[in-house]
Scaffold this motif. Structure first.
Motif, PDB file in Angstrom:
ATOM      1  N   SER A  51       0.965  -1.839   0.275  1.00  0.00           N
ATOM      2  CA  SER A  51       0.069  -0.258  -0.126  1.00  0.00           C
ATOM      3  C   SER A  51       0.894   1.723  -0.375  1.00  0.00           C
ATOM      4  O   SER A  51       1.813   1.434   0.552  1.00  0.00           O
ATOM      5  N   ALA A  52       0.787   2.050  -0.333  1.00  0.00           N
ATOM      6  CA  ALA A  52       1.214   3.505  -0.475  1.00  0.00           C
ATOM      7  C   ALA A  52       0.633   4.479   0.663  1.00  0.00           C
ATOM      8  O   ALA A  52      -0.090   3.430   1.288  1.00  0.00           O
ATOM      9  N   PRO A  53       1.537   4.766   1.119  1.00  0.00           N
ATOM     10  CA  PRO A  53       1.650   5.451   2.304  1.00  0.00           C
ATOM     11  C   PRO A  53       0.513   6.821   2.579  1.00  0.00           C
ATOM     12  O   PRO A  53      -0.111   5.781   4.456  1.00  0.00           O
ATOM     13  N   VAL A  54      -0.231   6.952   1.705  1.00  0.00           N
ATOM     14  CA  VAL A  54      -2.117   7.507   2.498  1.00  0.00           C
ATOM     15  C   VAL A  54      -2.800   6.132   3.398  1.00  0.00           C
ATOM     16  O   VAL A  54      -3.485   6.703   4.105  1.00  0.00           O
ATOM     17  N   ILE A  55      -2.446   5.037   2.791  1.00  0.00           N
ATOM     18  CA  ILE A  55      -3.513   3.989   2.548  1.00  0.00           C
ATOM     19  C   ILE A  55      -3.211   3.791   4.166  1.00  0.00           C
ATOM     20  O   ILE A  55      -3.591   3.181   5.154  1.00  0.00           O
ATOM     21  N   MET A  56      -1.978   3.418   4.956  1.00  0.00           N
ATOM     22  CA  MET A  56      -0.803   2.841   5.586  1.00  0.00           C
ATOM     23  C   MET A  56      -1.357   3.506   6.620  1.00  0.00           C
ATOM     24  O   MET A  56      -1.628   3.661   7.754  1.00  0.00           O
ATOM     25  N   GLU A  89      -9.573  -3.211  24.405  1.00  0.00           N
ATOM     26  CA  GLU A  89      -8.896  -4.453  24.636  1.00  0.00           C
ATOM     27  C   GLU A  89      -8.617  -5.874  23.662  1.00  0.00           C
ATOM     28  O   GLU A  89      -7.830  -6.371  23.295  1.00  0.00           O
ATOM     29  N   GLY A  90      -9.856  -5.778  22.922  1.00  0.00           N
ATOM     30  CA  GLY A  90     -10.181  -6.858  22.016  1.00  0.00           C
ATOM     31  C   GLY A  90     -10.023  -6.824  20.938  1.00  0.00           C
ATOM     32  O   GLY A  90     -10.376  -7.762  20.627  1.00  0.00           O
ATOM     33  N   ALA A  91     -10.608  -5.581  20.541  1.00  0.00           N
ATOM     34  CA  ALA A  91     -10.387  -5.618  19.079  1.00  0.00           C
ATOM     35  C   ALA A  91      -9.633  -5.690  17.822  1.00  0.00           C
ATOM     36  O   ALA A  91      -9.443  -6.305  17.131  1.00  0.00           O
ATOM     37  N   PHE A  92      -8.386  -5.006  18.436  1.00  0.00           N
ATOM     38  CA  PHE A  92      -7.257  -4.951  17.481  1.00  0.00           C
ATOM     39  C   PHE A  92      -6.295  -5.102  18.464  1.00  0.00           C
ATOM     40  O   PHE A  92      -6.187  -5.010  19.597  1.00  0.00           O
ATOM     41  N   ARG A  93      -4.920  -5.612  17.678  1.00  0.00           N
ATOM     42  CA  ARG A  93      -4.094  -6.376  18.445  1.00  0.00           C
ATOM     43  C   ARG A  93      -2.980  -4.699  17.946  1.00  0.00           C
ATOM     44  O   ARG A  93      -2.947  -4.548  16.570  1.00  0.00           O
ATOM     45  N   HIS A  94      -2.336  -3.991  18.826  1.00  0.00           N
ATOM     46  CA  HIS A  94      -1.566  -2.807  18.228  1.00  0.00           C
ATOM     47  C   HIS A  94      -0.140  -3.339  17.953  1.00  0.00           C
ATOM     48  O   HIS A  94       0.950  -2.546  18.022  1.00  0.00           O
ATOM     49  N   GLN A  95      -0.577  -3.116  16.393  1.00  0.00           N
ATOM     50  CA  GLN A  95       0.443  -3.434  15.890  1.00  0.00           C
ATOM     51  C   GLN A  95       0.070  -2.605  14.269  1.00  0.00           C
ATOM     52  O   GLN A  95      -0.438  -2.462  14.041  1.00  0.00           O
ATOM     53  N   LEU A  96       1.673  -1.916  14.001  1.00  0.00           N
ATOM     54  CA  LEU A  96       1.361  -0.828  12.919  1.00  0.00           C
ATOM     55  C   LEU A  96       1.825  -1.135  11.777  1.00  0.00           C
ATOM     56  O   LEU A  96       3.122  -2.049  11.743  1.00  0.00           O
ATOM     57  N   ILE A  97       1.489  -0.673  10.679  1.00  0.00           N
ATOM     58  CA  ILE A  97       2.196  -1.465   9.295  1.00  0.00           C
ATOM     59  C   ILE A  97       3.178  -0.189   9.374  1.00  0.00           C
ATOM     60  O   ILE A  97       3.355   0.911   9.163  1.00  0.00           O
ATOM     61  N   LYS A 122      -5.097   8.245  -3.591  1.00  0.00           N
ATOM     62  CA  LYS A 122      -5.644   8.839  -2.782  1.00  0.00           C
ATOM     63  C   LYS A 122      -6.754   8.002  -1.838  1.00  0.00           C
ATOM     64  O   LYS A 122      -6.957   6.655  -2.850  1.00  0.00           O
ATOM     65  N   ILE A 123      -7.266   8.137  -1.132  1.00  0.00           N
ATOM     66  CA  ILE A 123      -8.426   7.548  -0.471  1.00  0.00           C
ATOM     67  C   ILE A 123     -10.051   8.934  -0.475  1.00  0.00           C
ATOM     68  O   ILE A 123      -9.856   9.869  -0.172  1.00  0.00           O
ATOM     69  N   GLU A 124     -11.225   8.073  -0.881  1.00  0.00           N
ATOM     70  CA  GLU A 124     -12.715   9.193  -1.406  1.00  0.00           C
ATOM     71  C   GLU A 124     -13.161   8.424  -0.418  1.00  0.00           C
ATOM     72  O   GLU A 124     -13.240   6.956  -0.352  1.00  0.00           O
ATOM     73  N   PHE A 125     -14.303   8.577   0.111  1.00  0.00           N
ATOM     74  CA  PHE A 125     -15.581   8.763   0.603  1.00  0.00           C
ATOM     75  C   PHE A 125     -17.225   9.139  -0.328  1.00  0.00           C
ATOM     76  O   PHE A 125     -17.068  10.426  -0.518  1.00  0.00           O
ATOM     77  N   PHE A 126     -17.576   7.956  -0.428  1.00  0.00           N
ATOM     78  CA  PHE A 126     -18.900   8.472  -1.295  1.00  0.00           C
ATOM     79  C   PHE A 126     -19.800   8.342  -0.591  1.00  0.00           C
ATOM     80  O   PHE A 126     -20.226   6.789   0.337  1.00  0.00           O
ATOM     81  N   GLY A 127     -20.868   8.756  -0.876  1.00  0.00           N
ATOM     82  CA  GLY A 127     -22.485   8.780  -0.285  1.00  0.00           C
ATOM     83  C   GLY A 127     -23.314   8.609  -1.063  1.00  0.00           C
ATOM     84  O   GLY A 127     -23.393   9.170  -2.249  1.00  0.00           O
TER      85      GLY A 127
END
Length: 563
Positions: A308-313, A334-342, A360-365
């Motif tokens: 992935s590109a930096p903006v995605i990470m 405490e339980g949803a994610f493991r605190h591990q970053l890309i 780039k990232i876009e959000f659509f409705g």
């Protein structure tokens, strides 16, 4: 291969339990395949193999191809390993020991179409027997309201069956447990689901078969109740490597725990922050997370990713960091994610991250779902026209939506391959078997032989790797069937290319073998062909085809193979 630091740490594994937490794009499967190849090259006990377990057939095919390639690159024969899905592993264990769990031999597995029909029938029977329990819940007496209830009842029953079998509960066990509860209420949905489960399982037993969930449940029962079988399998598979472990279901974890034993060699590789399968299966990433937290497990991290590109990470990392540190609900923190970053890949990495400016990232409705589908179809066609050398994919949540979007893509002038309802691998198995059976029905027609040849080359059989598909097809079109299958001494076909002669002889040996097997019942004929052609990961599909054809043959005694 050039391995990153985290991958090198994984490849240093010598035994015991190890958990590998990987981020998306970190090369989980590549690392697992390299570890399998490395264990084989170090040397295994005589007669033993490395067992690799994956969740899906597509993953099994991918891992198998990678291990084979690594061994061949090292100048080693592509042996010493087995790649299985959870269900094909369970089927193997039961097939070798059917009597220990009260099964007939051969073990018959019901295909999904049959189990769907049985579930629908169970829901219908329950509704007919209990109108006083469900009709009062309807908003009105319309046909549409009844159909809605039937869909709800089916979904509830399906989930109840999946969860119950995933925890090894029979219908009798489940109903006894529910009725003993102080809060027992026969109108509750989980009680209704349990009663439909009982009706469904009664039909499965009547047919004398198993569904896919039964396979895993009974194999766990077998290994638990017969430690000698488990010990024998440990000697066959001294190392068990599990891919995509975040998709593990409780029974899979229980099966592999029992299979490896207390001191066994078990490596689990997965992305604990990926939870796609948990939406619609019994899978849950917390099983991998809990495994990583155990004191007897060595933990390794694969956190570099070039996908992935930096903006995605950055977006993914901000989400994980916020959930783990700032989410207002403590159980989620405490339980949803493991605190591990890309982390991005380092300088000189063979898979550098895409430049920031290209992503780039876009959000659509969207006012309606149809508007969303229309825009996706339009953009997909534009992408394909603009990026002509790339492959594009549209991911949809259901087959029905897939059919709709595919139709819109075609209306916009686009062309596409539909990968809905069945996988490409399953279709390849079925199409290859159909081609072989067509040849057996009419072996004189060279068109059928040529079609078989085409399918054999599509399977990437190592013995045919040095010959081009079109050259082999041309040879079989030129030769008479008798020349290929039963040449008269002194009049064997001649070839300028020795490799082509070897390929034609290799294929002809198979064709003669299948013709001799034509006297077998149709299911045994199919399994004979399947054992010759397909890897373990594809045999489950072949077994479903064989069972279906056997059912048709039993229902229509006058049918011949051509029918």
């Amino acid at each position: 291969m050039r391995y990153r630091k985290g991958q090198q740490q994984v490849l240093a594994y010598n035994g015991g339990r190890m958990g590998v937490a990987a981020v998306p794009g970190a090369g989980k499967t590549t690392t697992l395949a390299a570890l399998a190849a490395q264990l084989i090259q170090r040397g295994l006990p005589v007669g033993s193999r490395v067992l690799v377990v994956t969740y899906q057939n597509a993953g099994a095919d991918n891992v198998q191809a990678r291990i084979r390639g690594l061994l061949e690159d090292a100048g080693r024969p592509a042996v010493g390993f087995e790649v299985r899905t959870l269900h094909s592993l369970s089927y193997t264990i039961l097939r070798e020991n059917p009597g220990l769990v009260g099964l007939a031999n051969p073990v018959e597995v019901l295909d999904s179409r049959t189990t769907t029909r049985l579930l629908d029938r169970a829901v219908s029977i329950w509704n007919n027997q209990n109108p006083d329990r469900w009709r009062p819940t309807l908003p009105d007496a319309s046909k549409r309201a009844e159909e809605l209830w039937t869909r709800v009842c089916r979904i509830v029953a399906q989930q109840t069956i999946r969860v119950a079998k995933g925890t090894r509960l029979t219908p009798e066990d489940l109903l006894r447990h529910l009725s003993a509860s102080p809060a027992y209420d026969p109108s509750r949905l989980h009680v209704i689901g349990a009663e439909v489960y009982a009706l469904y399982q009664q039909q499965v037993r009547t047919l004398g078969g198993l569904d896919y969930d039964d396979l895993v449940r009974l194999s766990v029962d077998l290994l638990t109740e017969h430690p000698d079988v488990a010990e024998r399998l440990r000697k066959r598979w001294p190392f068990v490597l599990e891919d995509e472990a975040q998709d593990s279901v409780p029974l899979q974890e229980e099966l592999l725990t029992t299979l490896t034993g207390e001191a066994g060699n078990w490596v689990r590789v997965g992305d604990p922050n990926q939870a796609i399968m948990s939406t619609f299966t019994a899978a849950d990433p917390r099983y991998l997370t809990d495994f990583l937290a155990r004191e007897d497990v060595a933990v390794r991290e694969l956190d570099e990713a070039g996908r992935s590109a930096p903006v995605i990470m950055e977006l993914a990392n901000r989400l994980v960091d916020w959930v783990c540190t700032s989410h207002p609900v403590s159980s989620v923190r405490e339980g949803a994610f493991r605190h591990q970053l890309i982390q991005p890949t380092g300088p000189g990495d063979p898979q550098p991250n895409p430049p920031a400016g290209q992503s780039k990232i876009e959000f659509f409705g969207f006012p309606t779902r149809k508007d969303q589908h229309v825009l996706i179809a339009e953009r997909a066609v534009k992408f394909c026209r603009h990026y002509r050398t790339h492959t594009h994919a549209i991911l949809v949540p259901t087959n029905d939506i897939g059919f709709q979007v595919a139709a819109m893509v075609r209306r916009n002038g686009g062309d596409l391959d539909e990968m809905l309802s069945t996988t490409a691998g399953s279709r390849q198995v079925a199409e290859t078997l159909r081609a072989v059976l067509a040849f057996v029905v009419d072996p004189v027609d060279r068109r059928f032989i040529v079609e078989v040849v085409r399918h054999l080359f599509s399977l990437r059989i190592p013995e045919l790797a040095e010959v081009k598909t079109q050259d082999a097809e041309r040879a079989f079109r030129r030769l008479h069937t008798e020349q290929v299958l039963y040449p008269v001494p002194g009049m064997e076909p001649t070839f300028e290319d020795e490799r082509l002669r070897h390929a034609v002889k290799y294929i002809a040996d198979w064709l003669r073998r299948w013709l001799r097997a034509a006297q077998l019942p149709v299911d045994q004929l199919v399994l004979t062909v399947a054992d010759d052609l397909f890897a373990e990961s594809r045999l489950a599909t072949a077994h479903r085809v064989a069972n279906t054809l056997r059912t048709w043959a039993d229902q229509n005694p006058s049918w011949r193979l051509s029918d």
